[in-house]
Design a protein around this motif. Structure first.
Motif, PDB file in Angstrom:
ATOM      1  N   PHE A 275      39.265  31.243  42.657  1.00  0.00           N
ATOM      2  CA  PHE A 275      39.238  31.662  41.254  1.00  0.00           C
ATOM      3  C   PHE A 275      38.564  30.585  40.405  1.00  0.00           C
ATOM      4  CE2 PHE A 275      43.264  33.083  43.166  1.00  0.00           C
ATOM      5  CZ  PHE A 275      43.120  34.461  43.076  1.00  0.00           C
ATOM      6  N   ARG A 276      37.964  31.035  39.282  1.00  0.00           N
ATOM      7  CA  ARG A 276      37.527  30.125  38.234  1.00  0.00           C
ATOM      8  C   ARG A 276      38.180  30.599  36.940  1.00  0.00           C
ATOM      9  NH1 ARG A 276      32.420  30.016  39.187  1.00  0.00           N
ATOM     10  NH2 ARG A 276      32.570  28.121  40.457  1.00  0.00           N
ATOM     11  N   VAL A 277      38.886  29.681  36.259  1.00  0.00           N
ATOM     12  CA  VAL A 277      39.701  30.037  35.107  1.00  0.00           C
ATOM     13  C   VAL A 277      39.182  29.301  33.884  1.00  0.00           C
ATOM     14  CG1 VAL A 277      42.028  30.094  34.152  1.00  0.00           C
ATOM     15  CG2 VAL A 277      41.694  30.327  36.624  1.00  0.00           C
ATOM     16  N   GLU A 331      37.895  34.560  36.784  1.00  0.00           N
ATOM     17  CA  GLU A 331      36.792  35.085  37.595  1.00  0.00           C
ATOM     18  C   GLU A 331      37.194  34.993  39.060  1.00  0.00           C
ATOM     19  OE1 GLU A 331      32.099  34.107  38.729  1.00  0.00           O
ATOM     20  OE2 GLU A 331      33.183  32.886  37.257  1.00  0.00           O
ATOM     21  N   ASN A 332      37.152  36.102  39.756  1.00  0.00           N
ATOM     22  CA  ASN A 332      37.535  36.136  41.169  1.00  0.00           C
ATOM     23  C   ASN A 332      36.345  35.728  42.023  1.00  0.00           C
ATOM     24  OD1 ASN A 332      38.699  36.575  43.628  1.00  0.00           O
ATOM     25  ND2 ASN A 332      39.018  38.778  43.364  1.00  0.00           N
ATOM     26  N   GLY A 375      37.172  40.264  38.076  1.00  0.00           N
ATOM     27  CA  GLY A 375      37.773  39.332  37.129  1.00  0.00           C
ATOM     28  C   GLY A 375      38.653  40.077  36.142  1.00  0.00           C
ATOM     29  N   TRP A 376      39.374  39.324  35.311  1.00  0.00           N
ATOM     30  CA  TRP A 376      40.272  39.928  34.339  1.00  0.00           C
ATOM     31  C   TRP A 376      40.637  38.877  33.289  1.00  0.00           C
ATOM     32  CZ3 TRP A 376      41.406  38.958  39.407  1.00  0.00           C
ATOM     33  CH2 TRP A 376      42.381  37.980  39.673  1.00  0.00           C
ATOM     34  N   ARG A 506      38.394  25.687  35.238  1.00  0.00           N
ATOM     35  CA  ARG A 506      39.200  25.185  36.354  1.00  0.00           C
ATOM     36  C   ARG A 506      38.903  26.028  37.589  1.00  0.00           C
ATOM     37  NH1 ARG A 506      42.942  21.582  34.362  1.00  0.00           N
ATOM     38  NH2 ARG A 506      43.820  21.417  36.446  1.00  0.00           N
ATOM     39  N   THR A 507      38.653  25.346  38.718  1.00  0.00           N
ATOM     40  CA  THR A 507      38.376  26.037  39.975  1.00  0.00           C
ATOM     41  C   THR A 507      39.587  25.906  40.891  1.00  0.00           C
ATOM     42  OG1 THR A 507      36.006  25.575  39.809  1.00  0.00           O
ATOM     43  CG2 THR A 507      36.865  26.171  41.981  1.00  0.00           C
ATOM     44  N   ILE A 508      40.086  27.046  41.359  1.00  0.00           N
ATOM     45  CA  ILE A 508      41.246  27.091  42.259  1.00  0.00           C
ATOM     46  C   ILE A 508      40.760  27.467  43.649  1.00  0.00           C
ATOM     47  CG2 ILE A 508      43.442  28.240  42.729  1.00  0.00           C
ATOM     48  CD1 ILE A 508      43.734  28.700  39.731  1.00  0.00           C
TER      49      ILE A 508
END
Length: 771
Positions: A275-277, A331-332, A375-376, A506-508
């Motif tokens: 994910f990217r937040v 973002e998925n 994404g959402w 932020r990248t998860i």
């Protein structure tokens, strides 16, 4: 008179080709069996990295096919045992260093193979696809493809029942689905359909039907392609229990152990971005699902979510009290599952799909099938009660009593929890005391993905008293159970930490996979606690936890030693812990349900393989015995002389019985011939051949006119070919009635169906086939 072309179910000899067919056609069926296994197993490429598995699979299948092709010509019953022996020699020479003469499996070599199989089981339990092609995984692939090739060869070649070979071909999907936590690609269905078509089509007696057969196979393969594209994929992971649908309230379960996926993500060789937040002002955990059911010695289990509301509509809050409001964009980058991860207490989720529901009581967003959204956006509440507010929390208990359940938990765990919280007056203080037990100054607990080995007792007790080494799973599991033991409702949450800040948000990644604890307080709801002693900055401590730690005079999270690398050896166990060696990184004795014997799944697997071979041999013996009868009788009939007529007539009566028309022992030879012609609908040359055979049998029995060499065998083959042309059931192929013992036949048959003599339909001039 020329010998006719005969289907293998009726007259094909052990050479594998019909009489008169070119010698090379006998290789078609064995070749088809090998191709079918490899095509059906092509899906393995979706779950095992690299191309090494292809060569191991091909070598095992080729060895089985070649060995079987040679042995089936010598003695058909030797094929399966010989193939199994060859496979054992192959894996001994390929995967061990201690085989006798390099390939013979002695005790040491068997021990090496057992160790590799256990390691393969651990890699399956903790790995995420595509798994690395380690020696253990390649051994599993080699044995899997080899064993299945033996089964398919036995059915398709030895007993000439290629349609039945489709059943073990389905088993070839066991290896991919065992390793695949996602879904298998559509092309796996196409390859399997094409392999089955090859198995049915590539046979000596079907060469003339090749054009039509190819058309049928192409249509079937296209159908499989369309079905695959419609379904998307096939697989097993994370699937809801079939009992009831989501929202039905049924107490079902999911197929994938969440901790298996968690450990697999943490131990990946290369992290994968998920994910990217953007817009996350205050770090918090990203929750995928919560676990409310604890089963001793099995661990925390995910159940079916409670009936939910549409995720795209208004969401009921699951917390109350002071909170900060935030809105983020997610973002998925590569996450596909039944769960849609959410931050904090979501109040609104902007997503295009309407397939998602939200269970507020569990804090879970879920769907009936795995999905991968682009994404959402999410609006949320992040609770901000103070430590004193949570200490003073009071009111009626409105949470489900399941969150208090400790049934079956070892009393020693409760004793430890009560000792740790002996000076805590409130539920919040008890929660802080238990968290500090794991993370506070002087705590003996350390973080490592390589957990300390257990001694075969209760896994939770082992972790709390002896091992004291583990990763987030062990810590969250232990704290939640201990909270329940001191009357604080608790559950385990599984998801991700907040990841790393970068220029685009932020990248998860998979390295951020995590588990923590949520405890419930009246008037406030579910609050987060994290007992895992991390020291890399990923731990998120809520404000109330930091306040309580400051009130106690320190910040434990800042006083922890550096986090050991996943491969680092854990510290020695506590006094009395012994000197057991550290398990490999995949080993996890403290995994829920794990004991000292866990990972020995290969023993039942080997037993199952042996049982499969035993069943296969049992299925092959009747067909082999029937072929042996035919070969013996055909030889006697071909040789001519006194016994030729009896042998030829016995074979005709046996063939008739195998195809559903037994001849009563009281019939005359001519009556039996008339019965066979009528019941089988024989006309033309086959009927004439049977009548001619009956006349020659009567001449031999009553006129002492011995048949000349080469005069009866062709008549028998013509009749057998005609009988087989009417079709043959799978039962007649696998268990021909003519080889069933007479006593069994008498119990299962009507009186006028009872045969007599040595074989089914065997006749003797004194009592059967004539008057």
């Amino acid at each position: 008179m020329s010998a006719p072309t005969v289907p293998p179910t009726a007259t094909t000899p052990a050479s594998g080709r019909p009489p008169g067919a070119p010698a090379w056609t006998s290789l078609l069926a064995p070749l088809a069996s090998g191709i079918a296994v490899l095509l059906a197993g092509a899906a393995t490429g979706a779950v095992v990295g690299g191309g090494a598995w292809v060569w191991h699979a091909a070598a095992a299948v080729a060895l089985v096919v070649v060995t079987g092709t040679v042995l089936v010509r010598v003695r058909p019953w030797l094929a399966a045992p010989g193939q199994l022996a060859a496979l054992v020699l192959l894996v001994t020479g390929w995967f061990t260093d201690s085989g006798i003469a390099a390939v013979l499996p002695g005790p040491t070599a068997l021990g090496e193979l057992g160790t590799l199989l256990r390691q393969a089981g651990q890699e399956i339990d903790t790995g995420l696809p595509p798994v690395a092609p380690t020696t253990a995984i390649l051994l599993l692939v080699t044995l899997g493809f080899g064993t299945l090739a033996i089964a398919v060869f036995g059915l398709a070649v030895t007993v000439a029942a290629p349609a039945a070979a489709g059943v073990p071909l389905l088993v070839v999907f066991a290896v991919p689905t065992a390793l695949q936590s996602e879904l298998l690609p559509w092309w796996s269905m196409v390859a399997a359909a094409a392999g089955y078509g090859v198995l049915l089509l590539l046979r000596p007696d079907r060469l003339r039907q090749a054009p039509g057969g190819v058309a049928v196979v192409v249509v079937a393969t296209v159908g499989a392609l369309l079905a695959g594209l419609a379904a998307g994929a096939v697989g097993t992971a994370g699937r809801f229990d079939a009992a009831g649908g989501a929202g039905s309230g049924a107490d079902g379960s999911i197929g994938l152990n969440p901790f298996t996926s968690l450990h697999g993500q943490l131990t990946r060789d290369e992290p994968r971005e998920l994910f990217r937040v953007q817009g996350l002002q205050r770090t918090t955990y990203l929750r995928a699902l919560t676990l409310q059911t604890y089963v001793p010695q099995e661990g925390w289990q995910a159940g079916r979510p409670a009936p939910g509301v549409p995720l795209t509509g208004p969401l009921p809050p699951s917390t109350s009290g002071p909170a900060a409001e935030q809105t983020v964009q997610v973002e998925n980058l590569g996450f596909r599952d039944y769960w849609l991860p959410v931050f904090g207490d979501p109040t609104a989720v902007g997503i295009e799909s309407e397939s998602w529901a939200y269970d507020a009581s569990g804090g879970i967003a879920y769907s009936e099938r795995p999905r991968e959204e682009d994404g959402w956006t999410q609006a949320m509440r992040l609770p901000e009660p103070s430590a004193d507010q949570l200490r003073g929390a009071s009111g009626p208990v409105t949470v489900d009593r399941t969150y208090f359940d400790t049934a079956g938990v070892d009393p020693r765990v409760a004793a430890i929890a009560q000792e740790v919280t002996s000076g805590a007056a409130t539920p919040f203080d008890r929660a802080m005391a238990i968290e500090n037990h794991f993370t506070g100054p002087g705590s003996p607990f350390t973080y490592s993905l390589a957990t300390a080995p257990g001694a075969g007792g209760d896994a939770l007790v082992e972790f709390l008293t002896r091992g004291r080494t583990g990763y987030c799973e062990q810590y969250a599991s232990a704290m939640a159970v201990m909270l329940r033991a001191v009357d604080v409702p608790a559950r385990v949450a599984v998801g991700f930490t907040a990841g790393d800040e970068g220029g685009s948000g932020r990248t998860i990644t998979t390295e951020d996979a995590h588990a923590w604890v949520e405890a419930w307080f009246p008037g406030y709801g579910w609050m987060t606690f994290d007992p895992t002693p991390l020291a890399d900055g990923r731990t998120v401590q809520p404000g109330y936890v930091e306040q309580a730690q400051e009130q106690q005079g320190g910040t434990p999270a800042q006083q922890q030693p550096p986090t050991p690398e996943p491969s680092a050896a854990p510290p020695p166990p506590a006094e009395g812990g012994g000197g057991a060696p550290e398990p490999p990184p995949g080993a996890d004795p403290d995994q829920p349900g794990a004991t000292a014997g866990a990972g020995s799944w290969w023993l039942p697997a080997v037993a199952g393989a042996v049982l499969l071979l035993a069943v296969l041999l049992t299925a092959l013996v009747p067909g082999w015995w029937r072929r042996r009868q035919y070969a013996r009788r055909a030889g006697l009939a071909r040789a001519g002389g006194a016994g030729a007529a009896t042998a030829a007539w016995d074979e005709v009566l046996a063939a008739s019985r195998d195809h559903g028309v037994p001849v009563p022992p009281g019939d005359t030879v001519r009556g039996a011939a008339a019965r066979i012609i009528d019941r089988h609908g024989l006309t033309g040359r086959p009927a004439q051949a049977l009548q001619e055979l009956a006349e020659r049998v009567e001449a031999s029995w009553y006129g002492d006119v011995s048949p000349e060499p080469g005069t009866l065998d062709t008549l028998v083959d013509e009749v057998r070919a005609a009988l087989a042309a009417g079709g043959s059931s799978l039962r007649a192929t696998m268990l021909p009635p003519s080889v069933v013992p007479e006593s069994v036949r008498r119990k299962r048959s009507a009186p006028d169906d009872e045969p007599s003599g040595e074989d089914a339909g065997a006749t003797d001039p004194a009592d059967a086939g004539h008057r």
